[in-house]
Design an enzyme around this catalytic site. Sequence first.
Site, PDB file in Angstrom:
ATOM      1  N   ASN A   9       5.283  -3.631   2.034  1.00  0.00           N
ATOM      2  CA  ASN A   9       6.061  -2.646   1.277  1.00  0.00           C
ATOM      3  C   ASN A   9       5.119  -1.508   0.895  1.00  0.00           C
ATOM      4  O   ASN A   9       4.302  -1.657  -0.007  1.00  0.00           O
ATOM      5  CB  ASN A   9       6.641  -3.326   0.026  1.00  0.00           C
ATOM      6  CG  ASN A   9       7.331  -2.340  -0.898  1.00  0.00           C
ATOM      7  OD1 ASN A   9       7.615  -1.201  -0.519  1.00  0.00           O
ATOM      8  ND2 ASN A   9       7.596  -2.776  -2.118  1.00  0.00           N
ATOM      9  N   TRP A  10       5.258  -0.373   1.599  1.00  0.00           N
ATOM     10  CA  TRP A  10       4.326   0.739   1.371  1.00  0.00           C
ATOM     11  C   TRP A  10       4.693   1.555   0.128  1.00  0.00           C
ATOM     12  O   TRP A  10       3.963   2.470  -0.233  1.00  0.00           O
ATOM     13  CB  TRP A  10       4.288   1.644   2.603  1.00  0.00           C
ATOM     14  CG  TRP A  10       3.611   1.021   3.783  1.00  0.00           C
ATOM     15  CD1 TRP A  10       2.983  -0.191   3.829  1.00  0.00           C
ATOM     16  CD2 TRP A  10       3.483   1.587   5.096  1.00  0.00           C
ATOM     17  NE1 TRP A  10       2.473  -0.413   5.087  1.00  0.00           N
ATOM     18  CE2 TRP A  10       2.759   0.659   5.883  1.00  0.00           C
ATOM     19  CE3 TRP A  10       3.903   2.781   5.693  1.00  0.00           C
ATOM     20  CZ2 TRP A  10       2.461   0.895   7.222  1.00  0.00           C
ATOM     21  CZ3 TRP A  10       3.600   3.019   7.027  1.00  0.00           C
ATOM     22  CH2 TRP A  10       2.882   2.085   7.785  1.00  0.00           C
ATOM     23  N   LYS A  11       5.839   1.271  -0.475  1.00  0.00           N
ATOM     24  CA  LYS A  11       6.289   2.003  -1.676  1.00  0.00           C
ATOM     25  C   LYS A  11       6.232   3.513  -1.417  1.00  0.00           C
ATOM     26  O   LYS A  11       6.452   3.946  -0.301  1.00  0.00           O
ATOM     27  CB  LYS A  11       5.450   1.590  -2.893  1.00  0.00           C
ATOM     28  CG  LYS A  11       5.361   0.069  -3.047  1.00  0.00           C
ATOM     29  CD  LYS A  11       4.859  -0.356  -4.391  1.00  0.00           C
ATOM     30  CE  LYS A  11       4.667  -1.858  -4.390  1.00  0.00           C
ATOM     31  NZ  LYS A  11       4.434  -2.415  -5.694  1.00  0.00           N
ATOM     32  N   HIS A  99      14.110  -5.011  -5.413  1.00  0.00           N
ATOM     33  CA  HIS A  99      12.704  -5.005  -5.849  1.00  0.00           C
ATOM     34  C   HIS A  99      12.667  -4.724  -7.352  1.00  0.00           C
ATOM     35  O   HIS A  99      13.448  -3.932  -7.862  1.00  0.00           O
ATOM     36  CB  HIS A  99      11.921  -3.936  -5.078  1.00  0.00           C
ATOM     37  CG  HIS A  99      10.446  -4.063  -5.264  1.00  0.00           C
ATOM     38  ND1 HIS A  99       9.810  -3.634  -6.404  1.00  0.00           N
ATOM     39  CD2 HIS A  99       9.487  -4.604  -4.470  1.00  0.00           C
ATOM     40  CE1 HIS A  99       8.520  -3.906  -6.301  1.00  0.00           C
ATOM     41  NE2 HIS A  99       8.294  -4.489  -5.140  1.00  0.00           N
ATOM     42  N   GLU A 101      10.825  -2.944  -9.099  1.00  0.00           N
ATOM     43  CA  GLU A 101      10.654  -1.522  -9.453  1.00  0.00           C
ATOM     44  C   GLU A 101      11.989  -0.789  -9.399  1.00  0.00           C
ATOM     45  O   GLU A 101      12.227   0.137 -10.167  1.00  0.00           O
ATOM     46  CB  GLU A 101       9.610  -0.883  -8.521  1.00  0.00           C
ATOM     47  CG  GLU A 101       8.207  -1.389  -8.863  1.00  0.00           C
ATOM     48  CD  GLU A 101       7.210  -1.338  -7.718  1.00  0.00           C
ATOM     49  OE1 GLU A 101       7.478  -0.675  -6.697  1.00  0.00           O
ATOM     50  OE2 GLU A 101       6.145  -1.977  -7.850  1.00  0.00           O
ATOM     51  N   GLU A 171       9.110 -12.598  -6.450  1.00  0.00           N
ATOM     52  CA  GLU A 171       8.064 -11.676  -6.890  1.00  0.00           C
ATOM     53  C   GLU A 171       8.011 -11.640  -8.421  1.00  0.00           C
ATOM     54  O   GLU A 171       8.748 -10.874  -9.055  1.00  0.00           O
ATOM     55  CB  GLU A 171       8.354 -10.266  -6.380  1.00  0.00           C
ATOM     56  CG  GLU A 171       8.342 -10.145  -4.878  1.00  0.00           C
ATOM     57  CD  GLU A 171       7.919  -8.743  -4.456  1.00  0.00           C
ATOM     58  OE1 GLU A 171       6.972  -8.649  -3.664  1.00  0.00           O
ATOM     59  OE2 GLU A 171       8.509  -7.760  -4.931  1.00  0.00           O
ATOM     60  N   GLY A 177       1.231  -5.683  -8.377  1.00  0.00           N
ATOM     61  CA  GLY A 177       0.306  -4.564  -8.572  1.00  0.00           C
ATOM     62  C   GLY A 177      -0.674  -4.765  -9.711  1.00  0.00           C
ATOM     63  O   GLY A 177      -1.338  -3.815 -10.125  1.00  0.00           O
ATOM     64  N   SER A 217       0.446  -9.299  -5.838  1.00  0.00           N
ATOM     65  CA  SER A 217      -1.014  -9.332  -5.697  1.00  0.00           C
ATOM     66  C   SER A 217      -1.475 -10.354  -4.658  1.00  0.00           C
ATOM     67  O   SER A 217      -2.543 -10.966  -4.810  1.00  0.00           O
ATOM     68  CB  SER A 217      -1.695  -9.561  -7.051  1.00  0.00           C
ATOM     69  OG  SER A 217      -1.385  -8.495  -7.937  1.00  0.00           O
ATOM     70  N   GLY A 238       2.428  -5.593  -1.194  1.00  0.00           N
ATOM     71  CA  GLY A 238       2.402  -4.194  -1.605  1.00  0.00           C
ATOM     72  C   GLY A 238       1.048  -3.570  -1.291  1.00  0.00           C
ATOM     73  O   GLY A 238       0.773  -3.171  -0.160  1.00  0.00           O
ATOM     74  N   GLY A 239       0.168  -3.505  -2.301  1.00  0.00           N
ATOM     75  CA  GLY A 239      -1.119  -2.812  -2.169  1.00  0.00           C
ATOM     76  C   GLY A 239      -1.901  -3.170  -0.910  1.00  0.00           C
ATOM     77  O   GLY A 239      -2.411  -2.280  -0.216  1.00  0.00           O
TER      78      GLY A 239
HETATM   79  C1  PEP Z   1       5.454  -5.508  -4.084  1.00  0.00           C
HETATM   80  O1  PEP Z   1       5.559  -4.434  -4.639  1.00  0.00           O
HETATM   81  O2  PEP Z   1       6.401  -5.983  -3.445  1.00  0.00           O
HETATM   82  C2  PEP Z   1       4.181  -6.215  -4.225  1.00  0.00           C
HETATM   83  C3  PEP Z   1       4.152  -7.483  -3.968  1.00  0.00           C
HETATM   84  O3  PEP Z   1       3.096  -5.460  -4.632  1.00  0.00           O
HETATM   85  P1  PEP Z   1       1.570  -5.949  -4.743  1.00  0.00           P
HETATM   86  O4  PEP Z   1       1.279  -6.770  -3.504  1.00  0.00           O
HETATM   87  O5  PEP Z   1       0.777  -4.684  -4.783  1.00  0.00           O
HETATM   88  O6  PEP Z   1       1.467  -6.759  -5.971  1.00  0.00           O
END
Ligand code: PEP
Length: 254
Positions: A9-11, A99, A101, A171, A177, A217, A238-239
Amino acid sequence: MRQNFVAGNWKMNLTLPEAQALTSEIVQMMHDELTGPAPQVVICPPFPLLAGVGHLLGDSGNPALGAQNCHQKESGAYTGEVSAKQLQSVGCKYVILGHSERRQHFHEDDALLAAKLKTVLAAGLKPIFCVGESLETREADETFDFIGKQLKDGLFHLSNEEFDQVVIAYEPIWAIGTGRTASSQQAQEVHAFIRERVAVAYDAQAAANTTILYGGSCNAQNARELFSQADVDGGLIGGASLKSRDFVEIVKSF
Ligand code: PEP
């Protein structure tokens, strides 16, 4: 179908040239380094980059293209929004829905997500449906009730055939994050709970066939331990999906 699965997920990150460079690196590394059966990999760029990234993915379906959201209506006067059919027309196969967010910043609730799921499925796309509790909820010992409700109100209205197309992502909000990953035991117990809820809502076979991802994470260092859990089928990343080396190491962590 239950399968090993990693989605990035590049957001709201990357320009088109940056996204294309990252995509080419991922495709090349997967080609060079994956031995044995590959997990299903999905790359979810922001809307304007979908077509430009999709062109670089090839025809094999792996990696596949995914979006991060879509509107609940089929089409119409919804300025600034994007429909499921439009996503399908630029080559998307998957859409992330729910998600945290989107739930948090855009006030998406279970009823809205239930409608989005129907629209996405009607367009022939596969939803990656996210659930997860806040730190407050976890500390109040209400995680299972909370996730059970998200599943019941957001997801379990689908027919068996529709549900077959869904990937679930657990999640925990406190892990997204933050660098604070759920322990493999914490992830496993929620994944097992989700699978058990699916068995009750549908049947044992649906539960056995459901792909359930962990997100929060997850990185190249902890992925193998998380993915080795009985009910963890992979990750929503994500990251760490923004760095080709880290992402491909996660893809190789089964
Ligand atoms: C996400 O936003 O779906 C996610 C899992 O982010 P991160 O891996 O950065 O925690």
